[in-house]
Design a protein around this motif. Sequence first.
Motif, mmCIF file in Angstrom:
data_model
loop_
_atom_site.group_PDB
_atom_site.id
_atom_site.type_symbol
_atom_site.label_atom_id
_atom_site.label_comp_id
_atom_site.label_asym_id
_atom_site.label_seq_id
_atom_site.Cartn_x
_atom_site.Cartn_y
_atom_site.Cartn_z
ATOM 1 N N ALA A 40 -13.751 26.400 14.564
ATOM 2 C CA ALA A 40 -13.018 25.130 14.463
ATOM 3 C C ALA A 40 -13.557 24.312 13.286
ATOM 4 O O ALA A 40 -12.780 23.759 12.504
ATOM 5 C CB ALA A 40 -13.146 24.351 15.767
ATOM 6 N N THR A 41 -14.888 24.287 13.140
ATOM 7 C CA THR A 41 -15.430 23.510 12.012
ATOM 8 C C THR A 41 -15.168 24.238 10.698
ATOM 9 O O THR A 41 -14.932 23.608 9.675
ATOM 10 C CB THR A 41 -16.945 23.245 12.151
ATOM 11 N N LEU A 42 -15.167 25.555 10.759
ATOM 12 C CA LEU A 42 -14.921 26.316 9.527
ATOM 13 C C LEU A 42 -13.508 26.039 9.000
ATOM 14 O O LEU A 42 -13.296 25.869 7.803
ATOM 15 C CB LEU A 42 -15.101 27.808 9.837
ATOM 16 N N ARG A 43 -12.564 25.940 9.921
ATOM 17 C CA ARG A 43 -11.180 25.652 9.524
ATOM 18 C C ARG A 43 -11.059 24.298 8.828
ATOM 19 O O ARG A 43 -10.173 24.091 8.023
ATOM 20 C CB ARG A 43 -10.271 25.637 10.784
ATOM 21 N N GLU A 44 -11.978 23.368 9.162
ATOM 22 C CA GLU A 44 -11.897 22.030 8.563
ATOM 23 C C GLU A 44 -12.089 22.074 7.055
ATOM 24 O O GLU A 44 -11.589 21.227 6.337
ATOM 25 C CB GLU A 44 -13.014 21.124 9.115
ATOM 26 N N CYS A 45 -12.880 23.033 6.574
ATOM 27 C CA CYS A 45 -13.175 22.987 5.141
ATOM 28 C C CYS A 45 -12.679 24.221 4.406
ATOM 29 O O CYS A 45 -12.978 24.408 3.245
ATOM 30 C CB CYS A 45 -14.659 22.748 4.902
ATOM 31 N N GLU A 46 -11.931 25.061 5.076
ATOM 32 C CA GLU A 46 -11.396 26.249 4.421
ATOM 33 C C GLU A 46 -9.885 26.246 4.627
ATOM 34 O O GLU A 46 -9.415 25.984 5.734
ATOM 35 C CB GLU A 46 -11.959 27.520 5.085
ATOM 36 N N GLU A 48 -26.739 23.649 6.381
ATOM 37 C CA GLU A 48 -25.303 23.560 6.652
ATOM 38 C C GLU A 48 -24.546 24.456 5.684
ATOM 39 O O GLU A 48 -25.049 24.803 4.613
ATOM 40 C CB GLU A 48 -24.817 22.116 6.449
ATOM 41 N N HIS A 49 -23.318 24.793 6.036
ATOM 42 C CA HIS A 49 -22.389 25.538 5.158
ATOM 43 C C HIS A 49 -23.036 26.830 4.642
ATOM 44 O O HIS A 49 -22.777 27.240 3.508
ATOM 45 C CB HIS A 49 -21.974 24.689 3.941
ATOM 46 N N SER A 50 -23.873 27.439 5.431
ATOM 47 C CA SER A 50 -24.596 28.624 4.955
ATOM 48 C C SER A 50 -24.234 29.828 5.815
ATOM 49 O O SER A 50 -23.781 29.677 6.961
ATOM 50 C CB SER A 50 -26.110 28.366 5.017
ATOM 51 N N TRP A 51 -24.422 30.988 5.247
ATOM 52 C CA TRP A 51 -24.049 32.237 5.925
ATOM 53 C C TRP A 51 -25.181 33.254 5.828
ATOM 54 O O TRP A 51 -25.843 33.354 4.794
ATOM 55 C CB TRP A 51 -22.826 32.867 5.229
ATOM 56 N N LEU A 52 -25.324 34.001 6.904
ATOM 57 C CA LEU A 52 -26.149 35.202 6.834
ATOM 58 C C LEU A 52 -25.232 36.370 7.164
ATOM 59 O O LEU A 52 -24.620 36.390 8.246
ATOM 60 C CB LEU A 52 -27.299 35.138 7.846
ATOM 61 N N VAL A 53 -25.105 37.288 6.217
ATOM 62 C CA VAL A 53 -24.259 38.463 6.458
ATOM 63 C C VAL A 53 -25.170 39.674 6.605
ATOM 64 O O VAL A 53 -25.931 40.019 5.685
ATOM 65 C CB VAL A 53 -23.234 38.667 5.323
ATOM 66 N N VAL A 54 -25.105 40.280 7.784
ATOM 67 C CA VAL A 54 -25.946 41.448 8.077
ATOM 68 C C VAL A 54 -25.055 42.679 7.937
ATOM 69 O O VAL A 54 -24.016 42.778 8.609
ATOM 70 C CB VAL A 54 -26.523 41.353 9.507
#
Length: 432
Positions: free
Chosen positions: A129-135, A67-73
């Motif tokens: 939508a979920t990203l907005r919840e915690c940012e 969860e809460h993880s990112w992969l930036v290519v």
Amino acid sequence: MSETLHRQHKAHIDNLLSAYRSLMAQYDYDSIALYSGHASPHYGDDQMPNFQAFGHFVHWVPLVEAEHSWLVVHRDKRPTLYLYAPNDFWHLPTVLPEEPWVAEFDIQLCTDAFTPSLNDNTAIIGNMATLRECEDALPNGQANPETLTHALDELRMIKSDYEITCLREANRLAMAGHEAAHAAFAGACCELDIQLAYLAASRQRESHVPYANIIGMNQHAGVLHYQHYDTSAPTKRYSLLVDAGRRFRGYSADITRTHLGPDAPALFETLISAMYAVKDRLIAQLAPGVDFVALHEKMHHELAEVLIDHGLFRGSRETAVAEGVTRAFCPHGLGHSLGVQVHDVAGLRTASGEPAPAPEKHPALRLTRTLTPGMVVTIEPGLYFIPMLLTPLRNTDLPINWTLVDQLMPCGGIRVEDNIAITLDGFDNLTP
Ligand code: GLY
Ligand code: MN
Ligand code: MN
């Protein structure tokens, strides 16, 4: 196997990297940032539903629970994996697996839910939508640009050797569960105990299944996505339908078997055999260039033959199909694409991303593509006795043998489902 798997995984990542970079060049992005997502607690509660990471994230990284993880290519440097690993004494902290794929990424373990700094020319792919919840503020960049998203979905449609290895292993593990489920049914267990036997033998907990296992006895076998598990066995046992899967490194098996109970009429046994034969005949036709909609229509012709051969319909094959009789006995599609999602993406688009919706008469069909090597599809013909669909036909003069239908009603229905990879010259059935 693991050496081959890791070699295949590296080749898979290399290919994904070059495909992502081509798309960045084509659509003029500097980077593509994939957000894994996160679970939100039930309303008014502190308890979380089960989480599974976003499919595009799992396409690269076999961490289904990240969860809460990112992969930036990036276009011009190694991909960066920002893996959420909080300092948390309530839970076991996230650790990186000791596997070769981790060397393909620059990895940052993040103790806070953190959004990487992105520039305006980043495509952010994930659940905004979920990203907005915690940012407080969304990161810079363009959220889920449609054309790029369709192109990334298309990359998931064609499976690499690594993905096919994962799907085959998921099938092998699931089949152990199916065998145990069958044995539990023979031992007169109830639905819940069959589910528990399935989970034990396929070595998984219920929160890890790729979809809610369907374990339906008797009329429950005719509820397409039956969602409960009875805790006591019925007095009569006509049938058991088990549609149950398993994940392996995020990739899903989706297998269905239907079993005969001791109290079923003899006709049900021959119908089960007939439906296994229908499945095998449809699978035998899989090859590059096959139109899946046309194959779905062939399934309806096969179903018409089964109804006629077993005395359930006393008209012609053409009438059974044209008048919607076969659709009343099987309202779902022949199959779908399979991958990190059980109903995988891009099934209802062309390879260039144009909409390719299901035909009006077959709205539940989830795959309208012409098959090409590397696609993995399910083939899942069914024949059900569903009162809601059959009752309206009772008031017509269609030559349906209602006496037989009524005898079969307590059996619910039959579905058999295998998972098949399309190869260069045919198919490879991944279901043991
Ligand atoms: N298990 C859901 C399906 O077969 O599509
Ligand atoms: Mn399926
Ligand atoms: Mn299924």
